[in-house]
Design an enzyme around this catalytic site. Structure first.
Site, PDB file in Angstrom:
ATOM      1  N   CYS A   1      99.167  -4.940  65.431  1.00  0.00           N
ATOM      2  CA  CYS A   1      97.780  -4.340  64.960  1.00  0.00           C
ATOM      3  C   CYS A   1      96.856  -4.570  66.176  1.00  0.00           C
ATOM      4  O   CYS A   1      95.611  -4.173  65.885  1.00  0.00           O
ATOM      5  CB  CYS A   1      97.463  -4.773  63.376  1.00  0.00           C
TER       6      CYS A   1
ATOM      7  N   CYS B   1     100.483 -11.247  63.743  1.00  0.00           N
ATOM      8  CA  CYS B   1      99.684 -11.819  62.668  1.00  0.00           C
ATOM      9  C   CYS B   1     100.555 -12.370  61.542  1.00  0.00           C
ATOM     10  O   CYS B   1     101.630 -12.020  61.252  1.00  0.00           O
ATOM     11  CB  CYS B   1      98.913 -10.679  61.638  1.00  0.00           C
TER      12      CYS B   1
ATOM     13  N   GLY C   1      87.880 -31.791  43.748  1.00  0.00           N
ATOM     14  CA  GLY C   1      88.746 -32.275  44.889  1.00  0.00           C
ATOM     15  C   GLY C   1      89.484 -33.686  44.189  1.00  0.00           C
ATOM     16  O   GLY C   1      90.211 -34.463  44.948  1.00  0.00           O
TER      17      GLY C   1
ATOM     18  N   CYS D   1      97.421  -9.493  68.433  1.00  0.00           N
ATOM     19  CA  CYS D   1      98.684  -9.312  67.475  1.00  0.00           C
ATOM     20  C   CYS D   1      99.610  -7.971  68.170  1.00  0.00           C
ATOM     21  O   CYS D   1      98.718  -6.889  68.611  1.00  0.00           O
ATOM     22  CB  CYS D   1      98.343  -9.021  66.138  1.00  0.00           C
TER      23      CYS D   1
END
Lengths: 261, 300, 236
Positions: free
Chosen positions: B251, B273, B38, B248
């Protein structure tokens, strides 16, 4: 806790900017609930003194002994920067002359007040907001302005917001640098009255730097007169102002009288 | 003289464009970043043959870690075939000549702009993020000296000021991307402009995650299995976007991050998607959404 | 009670002069070798022409002027504090609890109503909110401040009304020693009478007072003793 022990004891505080003298051999004590005014003209070293006391600059020599809430006393300059910064945002406040330097102008009034709470780990939005609302009221800012930017506030309101922002964590010691400096006379009067009331209510210790003797008289218990980096006279505020002994203090006081006449 | 003939005649680039000394410098920065999860490590960012903001930081990180046997995938907003992804893929095709793939599962290095793939990553994969502004405190505190000090001393009250502002103005935390996270309870980090939907994927991930900011000259990292927590308030806990009624169109997937596609001037639209590889993979496996057939028809 | 009245104030060897640095260091002697005492329940009046140093003397006892030499011993919660040497915070403590100053001229605090100004004092002395408000109303009423003004800040009052509000504040406290700085000057006969009554009530209550009164009639009415300040003249 022993209230008869000073909150701050300054010993031989000296600061040079290179060869140039900032302040020299300054010593005094500040007790709890005491308001100390530091007066003097520009360049007298009063702001240098304030910046040393608040650990913004490290003095060339000297000590500032501070008594913590748990009673132990430590020289501020023996502490780590991390510890100093924790003090600055918990036990202390710093009210700057220009509110734009002391506020975060990019965020709302509420966020300005809430910042210190968040910085000490408060993570409950509802509580932070409630406290911010409460403080806005205490400094006489319409609570419906809580989500407004301080940019939309008048100078007096900004200064009151800065005070709320500093006092929200119930500090013990607040430094003020010409807090009424840039304001109209009528706005000044209101702000001074507010500071007076809050200081008395909370029992705050204050070190206030000002060149305005009327401000010193209204707010402070004690006064320090500085000239050329040194304390030349100090004592009870009304005594120093009504019965000044040093030539320079007499000059300061008499110039005020002339203006007032 | 065309560009292709120039590059054909010119002496070959060093593998992956950067010279070896530069790569070593960047690797040292990466190693330091991994050692201090970080923490933003300054590095001597090089001029890349691309404008800042196009992923020069991510490219330098990728260039420093890529080897001839690596298989690279590049995505932009989840998709392999948008401009930025294509440009970067071509760059590495030409300068490193490594194998390329669209398949998340096949890639050993995935460079990404603004998304994390839907498919769970493995410990033998590295995800490289392109970062525009690495400093999460920047919008509230313009002074670099001050933000560095704040990181050093873990003074992060300011981060919550931003979230406070969101709630004050919108009634909820309205930050939906580049949502700040706390890494291993020590450093607050900007996860790059990924949707906050992807934030939970940062946490405890088996893959190594590297972040490169070219213009700002910073590299930071999340080693595998790092604890990453999104910042929030007790009474306004962190939550990800949720589209319970959306599937979606291609799909039929649910619970993924969607792109909205406008179909015509009448304002008809569909959701697909955002992760194009994930979507195609599902279709190959026989999952279909409502628009699957008509879309395939249109594409012919 | 048969015990002797306690001495509240004892001044010995007190000297004061001003050095005017802006006038080439001109030295203005004021008083020297002042000796006086004030006991419980008595009102001591400072006498002498103007310029004799009465006012300076009173201000030194209050700590408002610094003493050059000598002692100003004040009884403060059973112990003796020398105002001439006390630290500023000690003087403030003494002012809060032991020595009050009654004057017509105090700095006006903006934005606080007359009634609250006086109630504040009562509250500081331990009165409940209700009692403080009631006492403040009584005091304003006695000093003939019209009730319509009570809720307004005194900054808006006439000069005479402001003076009476300040007097009311001075008498509202319960200090065992009061310094009276011409509290009756420029008051009309009716209000002067009220102040005389207030002084006499304080006296009966055992409060010791040290005061300056120019008006001979008033002086005669309140003084138990008159101390002639010219006796301490430093000009010689």
């Amino acid at each position: 806790m022993n209230a008869s022990e000073p909150l701050v004891r300054v010993e031989g505080l000296t600061h040079y900017y290179g060869n140039h003298l900032g302040c020299r051999d300054v010593g005094f004590e500040l007790y709890e609930s005491e308001v100390l005014a530091v007066v003097g003209e520009s360049g007298s070293g009063k702001t240098t003194l304030l910046n040393c006391l608040s650990t913004q600059i490290v003095p060339t020599s000297g000590k500032v002994m501070y008594r913590f809430r748990d009673g132990h006393v430590e020289n501020l300059f023996d502490m780590s920067e991390a510890e100093q910064r924790v003090l600055l945002r918990t036990d202390w406040g710093f009210v700057m002359q220009n509110p734009r330097d002391g506020l975060r102008m990019g965020v709302s009034a509420g966020a300005n007040v809430g910042e210190r709470l968040m910085s000490v780990g408060n993570r409950h939005y509802g509580n932070i907001r409630k406290t911010a609302l409460d403080w806005l009221e205490r400094v006489e800012i319409d609570p419906t302005r809580i989500d407004d930017s301080p940019r939309t506030f008048s100078g007096g309101m900004q200064q009151r917001l800065q005070i709320a922002r500093n006092l929200v964590t119930s500090p013990r010691l607040v430094f003020m640098d010409e807090p009424t400096g840039g304001l109209d006379v009528s706005v000044q009067a209101r702000l001074l009255d507010l500071i007076r009331r809050i200081v008395a209510d909370l029992g705050l210790s204050i070190v206030i730097v000002t060149h305005d003797l009327a401000v010193a008289r209204l707010l402070s218990d004690r006064i320090i007169v500085m000239k050329n980096g040194k304390i030349i006279e100090q004592g009870l505020t009304d005594q120093v102002l009504d019965d000044p002994h040093q030539p320079y203090t007499q000059l300061l006081v008499s110039s005020i009288l002339q203006v007032g006449a | 003289m065309s560009l292709d003939t120039i590059s054909a005649e010119a002496p070959a680039y060093n593998f992956a464009y950067l010279d070896e000394q530069t790569k070593r410098m960047i690797r040292r920065a990466i190693l330091k970043g991994i050692a201090i999860p970080g923490y933003q490590v300054p590095f001597a960012s090089r001029e890349m043959p691309m404008p800042y903001g196009w992923g020069t930081g991510g490219m330098q990180v990728t260039a420093a870690i890529i080897g001839p046997d690596d298989i690279l995938k590049v995505i932009d907003q989840g998709s392999d075939d948008t401009t930025n992804a294509v440009a970067i893929r071509n760059f590495f095709k030409r300068t490193a000549g490594v194998a390329m793939t669209f398949r998340t599962a096949d890639a050993s290095i995935i460079q990404t702009r603004h998304r994390i793939p839907e498919e769970k990553l493995r410990s033998d994969q590295v995800l490289v993020f392109q970062v525009p502004i690495p400093e999460p405190l920047r919008f509230l505190e313009p002074r670099e000296t001050e933000t560095r000090k704040m990181h050093a001393l873990s003074e992060y009250g300011l981060m919550h000021v931003k979230l406070y502002e969101d709630i004050a103005h919108h009634g909820h935390i309205a930050t939906t991307y580049a949502y700040p996270v706390m890494v291993e309870n020590r450093y607050v980090m900007d996860p790059s402009p990924i949707p906050k939907f992807d934030n939970p994927k940062l946490d405890n991930t088996p893959a190594l995650q590297l972040f490169g900011a070219g213009r700002e000259k910073r590299i930071y990292a999340l080693p595998p299995y790092t604890r990453v927590k999104s910042l929030d308030f007790e009474d306004h806990p962190f939550s990800v976007q949720d589209w319970p009624d959306t599937q979606c169109a291609m799909c039929g997937a649910t619970g993924v991050y969607f792109d909205e596609v406008i179909l015509n001037d009448l304002g008809e639209r569909m959701f697909v998607c955002s992760d194009s590889d994930y979507c195609e993979h599902r279709q190959e496996a026989g999952h279909f959404g409502a628009e699957h057939a008509s879309y395939k028809e249109r594409m012919k | 009670m048969t015990s002797e009245p306690e001495t509240l104030l004892k001044v010995r060897g007190l000297c004061k002069g001003f050095t005017m640095h802006l006038q080439g260091g001109l030295r203005l002697p004021v008083v020297s070798d002042v000796a006086l005492a004030v006991r419980q329940g008595e009102c001591v009046v400072l006498g002498g022409p103007s310029g004799a140093g009465k006012s300076s003397l009173l201000k030194m006892v209050y700590g408002n002027y610094a003493a050059d030499a000598g002692m100003i011993e004040v009884l403060h919660r059973g112990i003796i504090v020398d105002i001439a040497r006390a630290a500023p915070r000690q003087i403030l403590e003494v002012r809060k609890k032991s020595v009050g100053y009654v004057s017509q001229f105090l700095s006006v605090i903006p934005r606080v109503s007359a009634r609250d100004l006086i109630a504040d004092v009562a509250r500081a002395w331990g009165a409940t909110e209700d009692a403080a408000q009631r006492d403040a109303a009584d005091m304003l009423d006695r000093l003939n401040i019209p009730e319509t003004l009570w809720s307004l800040p005194p900054a808006t009052f006439s000069g005479g009304e402001q003076q009476r509000v300040n007097i009311a504040r001075g008498f509202m406290g319960k200090h065992p020693l009061l310094l009276l700085d011409e509290p009756t000057a420029s008051l009309d006969a009716m209000n002067r009478k009220v102040v005389l009554d207030l002084i006499n009530e304080k006296k009966t209550g055992g409060v010791g007072m040290l005061g300056i009164f120019h008006d001979p009639e008033t002086r005669a009415a309140v003084a138990d003793r008159i101390v002639d300040v010219t006796a301490f003249s430093a000009a010689a």
